[in-house]
Design a protein around this motif. Structure first.
Motif, PDB file in Angstrom:
ATOM      1  N   THR A 198      -1.553  -6.219  -5.732  1.00 31.74           N
ATOM      2  CA  THR A 198      -1.372  -5.292  -6.862  1.00 31.74           C
ATOM      3  C   THR A 198      -2.625  -5.314  -7.736  1.00 31.74           C
ATOM      4  OG1 THR A 198      -0.310  -7.038  -8.161  1.00 31.74           O
ATOM      5  CG2 THR A 198       1.134  -5.557  -6.930  1.00 31.74           C
ATOM      6  N   ASP A 199      -2.928  -4.189  -8.385  1.00 35.08           N
ATOM      7  CA  ASP A 199      -4.093  -4.122  -9.274  1.00 35.08           C
ATOM      8  C   ASP A 199      -3.931  -5.053 -10.468  1.00 35.08           C
ATOM      9  OD1 ASP A 199      -5.269  -2.262  -7.626  1.00 35.08           O
ATOM     10  OD2 ASP A 199      -4.446  -0.548  -8.708  1.00 35.08           O
ATOM     11  N   ASN A 200      -2.713  -5.121 -10.986  1.00 38.75           N
ATOM     12  CA  ASN A 200      -2.409  -6.016 -12.112  1.00 38.75           C
ATOM     13  C   ASN A 200      -1.582  -7.180 -11.582  1.00 38.75           C
ATOM     14  OD1 ASN A 200      -1.453  -7.336 -14.385  1.00 38.75           O
ATOM     15  ND2 ASN A 200      -1.071  -5.453 -15.537  1.00 38.75           N
ATOM     16  N   ASN A 232       2.984  -8.303 -10.086  1.00 36.36           N
ATOM     17  CA  ASN A 232       3.305  -8.721  -8.721  1.00 36.36           C
ATOM     18  C   ASN A 232       4.510  -9.658  -8.763  1.00 36.36           C
ATOM     19  OD1 ASN A 232       3.340  -9.515  -6.071  1.00 36.36           O
ATOM     20  ND2 ASN A 232       1.178 -10.068  -5.973  1.00 36.36           N
ATOM     21  N   GLN A 253       0.833  -1.207   0.000  1.00 33.32           N
ATOM     22  CA  GLN A 253       0.000   0.000   0.000  1.00 33.32           C
ATOM     23  C   GLN A 253       0.866   1.255   0.000  1.00 33.32           C
ATOM     24  OE1 GLN A 253      -3.246  -0.491  -0.205  1.00 33.32           O
ATOM     25  NE2 GLN A 253      -3.812   1.672  -0.310  1.00 33.32           N
ATOM     26  N   LYS A 300       3.001   1.622  -3.801  1.00 31.37           N
ATOM     27  CA  LYS A 300       2.266   1.310  -5.032  1.00 31.37           C
ATOM     28  C   LYS A 300       3.004   1.760  -6.290  1.00 31.37           C
ATOM     29  CE  LYS A 300      -2.561   0.797  -3.746  1.00 31.37           C
ATOM     30  NZ  LYS A 300      -3.931   1.310  -3.894  1.00 31.37           N
ATOM     31  N   THR A 304      -3.212 -10.704  -4.457  1.00 28.66           N
ATOM     32  CA  THR A 304      -4.098  -9.604  -4.872  1.00 28.66           C
ATOM     33  C   THR A 304      -3.653  -8.217  -4.406  1.00 28.66           C
ATOM     34  OG1 THR A 304      -5.494  -9.958  -2.917  1.00 28.66           O
ATOM     35  CG2 THR A 304      -6.116 -11.116  -4.927  1.00 28.66           C
TER      36      THR A 304
END
Length: 627
Positions: A171-173, A177, A113, A116, A169
């Motif tokens: 990371t958004d993509n 990761n 977080q 990012k 999960t």
């Protein structure tokens, strides 16, 4: 006596005369966030830490409050905490293991977080340090694998899966990761399969296991060799595949049940009474208020299973009692980190209900029926981008099914008849069909009904071109199978023909608006080619000779629509514009239809003129064609 409150890591007495006291675990966290090694002054620091109940909120909040420079100053302590968490997973004391798992969740979430914008390699360095990352992740994955496979606490297994989901999960993509490279090297695939193959484990952890597998399969799936893809594609264990199917079926059934409950609640409310008095002029707006959160995670799992593993196709037809009709008590889920992707797993008691014995009065169902019902709900409203993507995934899954030879065999099997109650969008010009009047038919009829329903209900300003193309492709693939295997399906083909002609009329009526965004000739060509299949090969799959008469009658009755289409594509194909080539293809494809119209239409018009009939009935039109 003054009461003690726990808030934000503080033990605060109600008396204002004394300073608030912090929890011991919070004091220990504060020591970790200092630059010095906390174990220097207290050699048993790490042992004591994992005996304390984790304060997730404080730990994550503390990580979030630090800027990048401050975080780098305490990197060694964070690395040390991460390593000691992994060591604690091997302890025999379950409290230490639980606290270590929760601490790892907080660390992974907190560091991601905060970072990012940074690369995955920087996050690995922050959590473990480059030099120890490989060994740390190897030990972590081995410990998690052992905990998942052991006959130990179900709560521990649940936390292990939640930690893995957290790891996957953050990371958004998912493909960005970088930590997942270590999860690829140190596979937990067998542990996931073991959970799915054993009913007790599946009831407790099946949902998380299926979602985790679906996510891992999608890690850089087009960029490199993903071992989870390879392994999933060759699974042939019946118990494992059936277990996966049961978990997916229950999750979709739960969505269908929630939607049906909301729909019934909505219909029995004040608005329903009001619309009965003043008519259904607001029915479309009312329907939009019925909303249940879709479950893309489980839909993704179904797609991967159908797409990658041909053995899973057999699971689609596996019969079980209709889950929505079985009522069971719901037990509270254990306290764990938040479920990713905004999805809530169904209760374990509900999942177990599918293994109850069949009742003579209970309608049997299967995964495919459940999925078709789910799709009929999701595909009603595609105005929202989220639901548009969900509808697209439903159509992609249907395409995979329609392409499979075995799937087509049971779709068209006359001995496998089901009553499939698809949800239909409320529209002003039609009444809601009564559920009791639904006939038992081969499953392919329900698939075709779903495609016809989509075609009829989505002719709108924000035209979902991609979804329409996929919808027509599904119909085309089903017709190809029927032609190849000479399957004479007793289906109301006229509904399909009428829907396709109305779609052509819509494309022509909105030519200017649609051409600014889409190549409508691709879709028009696909529709015309479907009619060409019926005209050229209909004798191999249409149920009766009268079906051919109905086809010709429908073409001749709607000849003006085909004439208008020909005029439009001829106009654009003779101009040196952007759409010349695409329009030319439609012009050539219309040869058969125009030949039928040009052959029969003059005869019918002549007969009508001689007999002074302004408009021929269907029987008269068919009679003139046959003579």
């Amino acid at each position: 006596m003054a009461q003690v409150e726990k808030r934000g890591g503080l033990l605060r007495k109600s008396s204002a005369s004394k300073k608030p006291l912090k929890e011991k675990v919070v004091l220990m966290y504060d020591e970790i966030f200092m630059t010095e090694d906390p174990s220097k002054c207290s050699p048993r620091f790490w042992e004591e830490l994992f005996l304390m109940k984790v304060n997730l909120e404080y730990l994550e909040g503390k990580l979030e409050s630090l800027d990048g420079e401050e975080l780098m100053k305490i990197k060694d302590n964070i690395n040390c905490l991460f390593q000691h968490c992994i060591q604690a997973l091997g302890e025999e004391h379950p409290i230490r293991v639980v606290n270590a798992l929760q601490t790892l969740c907080a660390l992974i979430r907190g560091v991601h977080q905060k970072n990012k914008s940074t690369s995955g390699f920087d996050i690995i360095n922050m959590l473990m340090g480059f030099d120890k990352a490989e060994l740390c992740m190897k030990n972590l994955m081995e410990s998690l694998d052992s905990l998942l496979c052991a006959e130990g606490s179900e709560s521990l297994k649940s936390l292990c899966l939640k930690l893995l989901l957290c790891l996957v999960t953050v990371t958004d993509n998912i493909s960005q990761n970088t930590i997942l490279e270590y999860v690829m090297i140190n596979s937990i695939f067998e542990a996931i399969l073991q959970i799915l193959s054993h009913p007790p484990s599946r009831r407790e952890h099946g949902y998380d296991a299926v979602v985790l597998l679906a996510l891992l399969v999608n890690y850089r799936k087009y960029e490199s060799v993903n071992p989870y893809i390879v392994k999933l594609s060759i699974v042939d264990d019946e118990a494992t595949l059936n277990g996966m199917g049961l978990v997916i079926a229950q999750a979709l059934s739960e969505y269908n049940r929630q939607y049906k409950d909301k729909e019934e609640e909505h219909q029995s409310g004040f608005f329903s009474a009001l619309t009965n008095m003043v008519g259904s002029m607001f029915i479309a707006d009312a329907h939009e208020k019925i909303s249940v959160q879709t479950n893309e995670a489980i839909l993704l799992a179904l797609y991967e299973a159908v797409h990658l593993n041909r053995n899973f196709i057999t699971v689609l037809a596996q019969s079980h009692p209709e889950m929505g009709l079985v009522t069971t008590p719901v037990s509270p889920a254990p306290t764990t980190p938040a479920t990713p992707l905004g999805t809530t797993p169904p209760s374990s008691d509900v999942i177990s209900s599918v293994e109850l014995p069949l009742d003579a009065d209970v309608q049997t169902s299967n995964l495919l029926i459940t999925f078709l019902k789910y799709s009929s709900i999701v595909m009603q409203d595609t105005k929202d981008e989220h639901r548009l993507h969900s509808g697209k995934l439903c159509l992609i899954i249907l395409t995979c099914i329609a392409e499979d030879q075995y799937a087509n065999a049971f779709l068209h099997d006359d001995n496998m008849n089901f009553r499939v109650n698809l949800h239909r969008m409320p529209m002003r010009h039609r009444k809601k069909a009564a559920d009791k009047n639904l006939p038992c038919r081969p499953l392919v009829c329900a698939v075709l009904d779903l495609m016809v329903e989509f075609i009829v209900t989505h002719m709108m300003k924000e035209f979902p071109m991609d979804l329409y193309v996929r919808c027509i492709q599904v119909v085309h693939k089903l017709l190809c199978y029927q032609k190849k295997c000479r399957v004479r399906l007793h289906y109301t083909w006229r509904e399909l023909w009428s829907a396709l002609i109305n779609l052509l009329k819509f494309l022509m009526s909105n030519e200017t608006v649609l051409l600014a965004k889409h190549n409508i000739f691709t879709l028009a060509l696909m529709i015309v080619n479907l009619f060409n299949m019926f005209i050229t090969y209909g004798d191999t799959f249409l149920p009766t000779p009268s079906s051919y008469d109905e086809l010709y009658y429908e073409i001749i009755r709607m000849h003006q629509s085909f004439d208008n289409l020909y005029s439009m594509v001829l106009r654009l194909s003779t101009n040196a514009g952007q759409w010349k080539e695409a329009a030319s293809k439609v012009t050539h494809a219309l040869v058969n239809i125009r030949a039928i119209i040009n052959h029969f239409n003059p005869k019918i018009e002549s007969y009508a003129a001689v007999n002074h009939i302004s408009q021929l009935s269907e029987e008269q039109g068919i009679l003139r064609r046959s003579t």
